[in-house]
Design a protein around this motif. Sequence first.
Motif, PDB file in Angstrom:
ATOM      1  N   THR A 196       2.456  13.425  -4.089  1.00 27.41           N
ATOM      2  CA  THR A 196       2.470  13.413  -2.620  1.00 27.41           C
ATOM      3  C   THR A 196       1.405  12.467  -2.090  1.00 27.41           C
ATOM      4  O   THR A 196       1.665  11.678  -1.164  1.00 27.41           O
ATOM      5  CB  THR A 196       2.223  14.831  -2.068  1.00 27.41           C
ATOM      6  N   ASP A 197       0.216  12.508  -2.669  1.00 20.93           N
ATOM      7  CA  ASP A 197      -0.879  11.643  -2.226  1.00 20.93           C
ATOM      8  C   ASP A 197      -0.564  10.166  -2.488  1.00 20.93           C
ATOM      9  O   ASP A 197      -0.893   9.299  -1.677  1.00 20.93           O
ATOM     10  CB  ASP A 197      -2.178  12.037  -2.930  1.00 20.93           C
ATOM     11  N   ILE A 198       0.062   9.895  -3.621  1.00 24.43           N
ATOM     12  CA  ILE A 198       0.445   8.510  -3.954  1.00 24.43           C
ATOM     13  C   ILE A 198       1.473   7.993  -2.953  1.00 24.43           C
ATOM     14  O   ILE A 198       1.372   6.859  -2.461  1.00 24.43           O
ATOM     15  CB  ILE A 198       1.002   8.437  -5.395  1.00 24.43           C
ATOM     16  N   GLN A 231       2.868   4.540   1.702  1.00 31.19           N
ATOM     17  CA  GLN A 231       3.375   4.353   3.063  1.00 31.19           C
ATOM     18  C   GLN A 231       2.337   3.664   3.952  1.00 31.19           C
ATOM     19  O   GLN A 231       2.675   2.803   4.771  1.00 31.19           O
ATOM     20  CB  GLN A 231       3.774   5.707   3.654  1.00 31.19           C
ATOM     21  N   PHE A 232       1.083   4.041   3.779  1.00 30.04           N
ATOM     22  CA  PHE A 232       0.001   3.403   4.538  1.00 30.04           C
ATOM     23  C   PHE A 232      -0.087   1.919   4.198  1.00 30.04           C
ATOM     24  O   PHE A 232      -0.214   1.068   5.093  1.00 30.04           O
ATOM     25  CB  PHE A 232      -1.324   4.097   4.234  1.00 30.04           C
ATOM     26  N   LEU A 233      -0.028   1.600   2.907  1.00 30.40           N
ATOM     27  CA  LEU A 233      -0.143   0.207   2.475  1.00 30.40           C
ATOM     28  C   LEU A 233       1.001  -0.645   3.022  1.00 30.40           C
ATOM     29  O   LEU A 233       0.786  -1.783   3.469  1.00 30.40           O
ATOM     30  CB  LEU A 233      -0.153   0.138   0.946  1.00 30.40           C
ATOM     31  N   MET A 234       2.201  -0.094   3.002  1.00 23.74           N
ATOM     32  CA  MET A 234       3.356  -0.832   3.513  1.00 23.74           C
ATOM     33  C   MET A 234       3.224  -1.091   5.011  1.00 23.74           C
ATOM     34  O   MET A 234       3.601  -2.160   5.513  1.00 23.74           O
ATOM     35  CB  MET A 234       4.644  -0.064   3.196  1.00 23.74           C
ATOM     36  N   MET A 255       9.499  -0.876  -2.743  1.00 24.93           N
ATOM     37  CA  MET A 255       8.361   0.032  -2.960  1.00 24.93           C
ATOM     38  C   MET A 255       7.259  -0.688  -3.754  1.00 24.93           C
ATOM     39  O   MET A 255       7.545  -1.518  -4.618  1.00 24.93           O
ATOM     40  CB  MET A 255       8.811   1.283  -3.712  1.00 24.93           C
ATOM     41  N   ILE A 256       6.026  -0.326  -3.472  1.00 28.27           N
ATOM     42  CA  ILE A 256       4.894  -1.002  -4.110  1.00 28.27           C
ATOM     43  C   ILE A 256       4.695  -0.525  -5.547  1.00 28.27           C
ATOM     44  O   ILE A 256       4.515  -1.322  -6.470  1.00 28.27           O
ATOM     45  CB  ILE A 256       3.603  -0.766  -3.299  1.00 28.27           C
ATOM     46  N   PHE A 257       4.716   0.777  -5.747  1.00 30.01           N
ATOM     47  CA  PHE A 257       4.380   1.331  -7.056  1.00 30.01           C
ATOM     48  C   PHE A 257       5.591   1.467  -7.994  1.00 30.01           C
ATOM     49  O   PHE A 257       5.438   1.526  -9.205  1.00 30.01           O
ATOM     50  CB  PHE A 257       3.691   2.684  -6.890  1.00 30.01           C
ATOM     51  N   GLY A 258       6.791   1.559  -7.403  1.00 31.54           N
ATOM     52  CA  GLY A 258       8.026   1.555  -8.186  1.00 31.54           C
ATOM     53  C   GLY A 258       8.049   2.531  -9.335  1.00 31.54           C
ATOM     54  O   GLY A 258       7.699   3.711  -9.198  1.00 31.54           O
ATOM     55  N   SER A 314       1.204  -4.031   5.603  1.00 27.65           N
ATOM     56  CA  SER A 314       1.814  -5.253   5.039  1.00 27.65           C
ATOM     57  C   SER A 314       1.279  -5.613   3.652  1.00 27.65           C
ATOM     58  O   SER A 314       1.248  -6.780   3.266  1.00 27.65           O
ATOM     59  CB  SER A 314       1.611  -6.451   5.995  1.00 27.65           C
ATOM     60  N   ILE A 315       0.848  -4.596   2.912  1.00 29.74           N
ATOM     61  CA  ILE A 315       0.469  -4.795   1.506  1.00 29.74           C
ATOM     62  C   ILE A 315       1.709  -4.491   0.671  1.00 29.74           C
ATOM     63  O   ILE A 315       2.217  -3.369   0.696  1.00 29.74           O
ATOM     64  CB  ILE A 315      -0.683  -3.863   1.095  1.00 29.74           C
ATOM     65  N   ASP A 316       2.194  -5.488  -0.062  1.00 28.97           N
ATOM     66  CA  ASP A 316       3.468  -5.306  -0.769  1.00 28.97           C
ATOM     67  C   ASP A 316       3.375  -5.445  -2.286  1.00 28.97           C
ATOM     68  O   ASP A 316       4.388  -5.506  -2.974  1.00 28.97           O
ATOM     69  CB  ASP A 316       4.507  -6.301  -0.223  1.00 28.97           C
ATOM     70  N   ALA A 317       2.151  -5.516  -2.824  1.00 26.86           N
ATOM     71  CA  ALA A 317       2.000  -5.646  -4.277  1.00 26.86           C
ATOM     72  C   ALA A 317       0.753  -4.895  -4.738  1.00 26.86           C
ATOM     73  O   ALA A 317      -0.260  -4.861  -4.028  1.00 26.86           O
ATOM     74  CB  ALA A 317       1.904  -7.124  -4.669  1.00 26.86           C
ATOM     75  N   ILE A 318       0.830  -4.309  -5.928  1.00 26.45           N
ATOM     76  CA  ILE A 318      -0.281  -3.509  -6.459  1.00 26.45           C
ATOM     77  C   ILE A 318      -1.558  -4.333  -6.578  1.00 26.45           C
ATOM     78  O   ILE A 318      -2.642  -3.871  -6.231  1.00 26.45           O
ATOM     79  CB  ILE A 318       0.087  -2.906  -7.833  1.00 26.45           C
ATOM     80  N   ASN A 319      -1.425  -5.577  -7.054  1.00 29.41           N
ATOM     81  CA  ASN A 319      -2.623  -6.385  -7.292  1.00 29.41           C
ATOM     82  C   ASN A 319      -3.279  -6.905  -6.013  1.00 29.41           C
ATOM     83  O   ASN A 319      -4.303  -7.582  -6.066  1.00 29.41           O
ATOM     84  CB  ASN A 319      -2.312  -7.555  -8.233  1.00 29.41           C
ATOM     85  N   ARG A 320      -2.704  -6.583  -4.857  1.00 26.92           N
ATOM     86  CA  ARG A 320      -3.316  -6.967  -3.578  1.00 26.92           C
ATOM     87  C   ARG A 320      -4.186  -5.848  -2.999  1.00 26.92           C
ATOM     88  O   ARG A 320      -4.848  -6.028  -1.987  1.00 26.92           O
ATOM     89  CB  ARG A 320      -2.233  -7.345  -2.564  1.00 26.92           C
ATOM     90  N   ILE A 321      -4.163  -4.702  -3.656  1.00 30.16           N
ATOM     91  CA  ILE A 321      -4.922  -3.554  -3.146  1.00 30.16           C
ATOM     92  C   ILE A 321      -6.384  -3.680  -3.568  1.00 30.16           C
ATOM     93  O   ILE A 321      -6.695  -3.823  -4.752  1.00 30.16           O
ATOM     94  CB  ILE A 321      -4.338  -2.234  -3.698  1.00 30.16           C
ATOM     95  N   THR A 322      -7.283  -3.640  -2.575  1.00 27.03           N
ATOM     96  CA  THR A 322      -8.718  -3.727  -2.846  1.00 27.03           C
ATOM     97  C   THR A 322      -9.436  -2.529  -2.218  1.00 27.03           C
ATOM     98  O   THR A 322      -8.812  -1.698  -1.545  1.00 27.03           O
ATOM     99  CB  THR A 322      -9.314  -5.022  -2.264  1.00 27.03           C
ATOM    100  N   HIS A 323     -10.753  -2.488  -2.425  1.00 23.48           N
ATOM    101  CA  HIS A 323     -11.543  -1.404  -1.839  1.00 23.48           C
ATOM    102  C   HIS A 323     -11.514  -1.446  -0.311  1.00 23.48           C
ATOM    103  O   HIS A 323     -11.744  -0.432   0.342  1.00 23.48           O
ATOM    104  CB  HIS A 323     -12.983  -1.472  -2.342  1.00 23.48           C
ATOM    105  N   VAL A 324     -11.190  -2.614   0.255  1.00 22.57           N
ATOM    106  CA  VAL A 324     -11.113  -2.745   1.720  1.00 22.57           C
ATOM    107  C   VAL A 324      -9.976  -1.889   2.265  1.00 22.57           C
ATOM    108  O   VAL A 324     -10.151  -1.133   3.234  1.00 22.57           O
ATOM    109  CB  VAL A 324     -10.918  -4.223   2.133  1.00 22.57           C
ATOM    110  N   GLU A 325      -8.796  -1.990   1.650  1.00 25.61           N
ATOM    111  CA  GLU A 325      -7.647  -1.180   2.082  1.00 25.61           C
ATOM    112  C   GLU A 325      -7.907   0.312   1.876  1.00 25.61           C
ATOM    113  O   GLU A 325      -7.505   1.140   2.698  1.00 25.61           O
ATOM    114  CB  GLU A 325      -6.380  -1.592   1.311  1.00 25.61           C
TER     115      GLU A 325
END
Length: 299
Positions: free
Chosen positions: A30-32, A37-40, A1-4, A43-54
């Motif tokens: 629920t929103d989190i 699930q969308f990020l996974m 899980m990304i947020f753990g 193929s986004i697997d880490a919090i610090n990889r999330i940007t405004h693009v995603e």
Amino acid sequence: MIFGRWVQAFEDYMLVEKNTSPLTIQYYLTDIKQFEQFLMAESIDAINRITHVEIRLYLTRLYREKLAKKSVSRKLSGLRSFFNYLEKEDVIEKNPFLYVSMPKLDKKIPQFFYDEEMQQLFAAEDGMTPISQRNRAILELLYATGIRVTELVGIKIEDVDFTAGLLLVFGKGRKQRYVPFGSFAEMELKKYINDSRPKLQNKSEGKNNTLFLNHHGKPITDRGIRYILNRMLEKAALTSKIHPHKLRHSFATHLLNQGADMRSVQELLGHESLSSTQVYTHVTKDYLKKIYDNAHPRA
């Protein structure tokens, strides 16, 4: 899980430090989970990889699913709060949601009951059973105070001060405020507390001090209030729809139409900002006509 573990930590933070309502927290969680699930899937697997693009890609998906702007705005608000928390805890350097604009919501005029419709509602529940007396007290108190249903179901008997004619209300974030209630609400409340409530209380094994009880003698729920109001609407033979907030809208609209100032109505409603109250500055056609008739020399 990304947020753990940060999801549980955020839930504790919102509940203990921010005093957020359990229902709002549930929406946030629920929103989190849906965002995770969308990020996974992307193929986004880490919090610090999330940007405004995603985030913008996620927004595109939500709009593609034809979600209402209000729903999208609520999801963004919850996720922004979560990422604010992550930034506060130094999990991320900067909240990426700060680079994404909230959807511009369509301004809707709140629906409200006209005076005649309110009279029909009050007259519809004319029985003398404990349930009928309770229902009248609920309707009178909602209209007399403009409180939210979530606030109504949390009222305790000791929160009602008949001497001062005031009701202690716990609003969003458990913020306290006192709201006055008039003679009609006082009369129905006294009948209910002295006569009907003890009869309902006897149906339950345990004792509690919640003001409004259901037919089993247990604290009434939000859903129970909605059911009661819908039954009243059917009895009154009104064609308009009802929802608990419509009584709150009616309360604010009628006060302003009778000359109450905006700041006072803001305090009574428990709004943090005046902008939330300004939505009620609309006036009815009847009220406009009345002002015209009284003020124009050629009316």
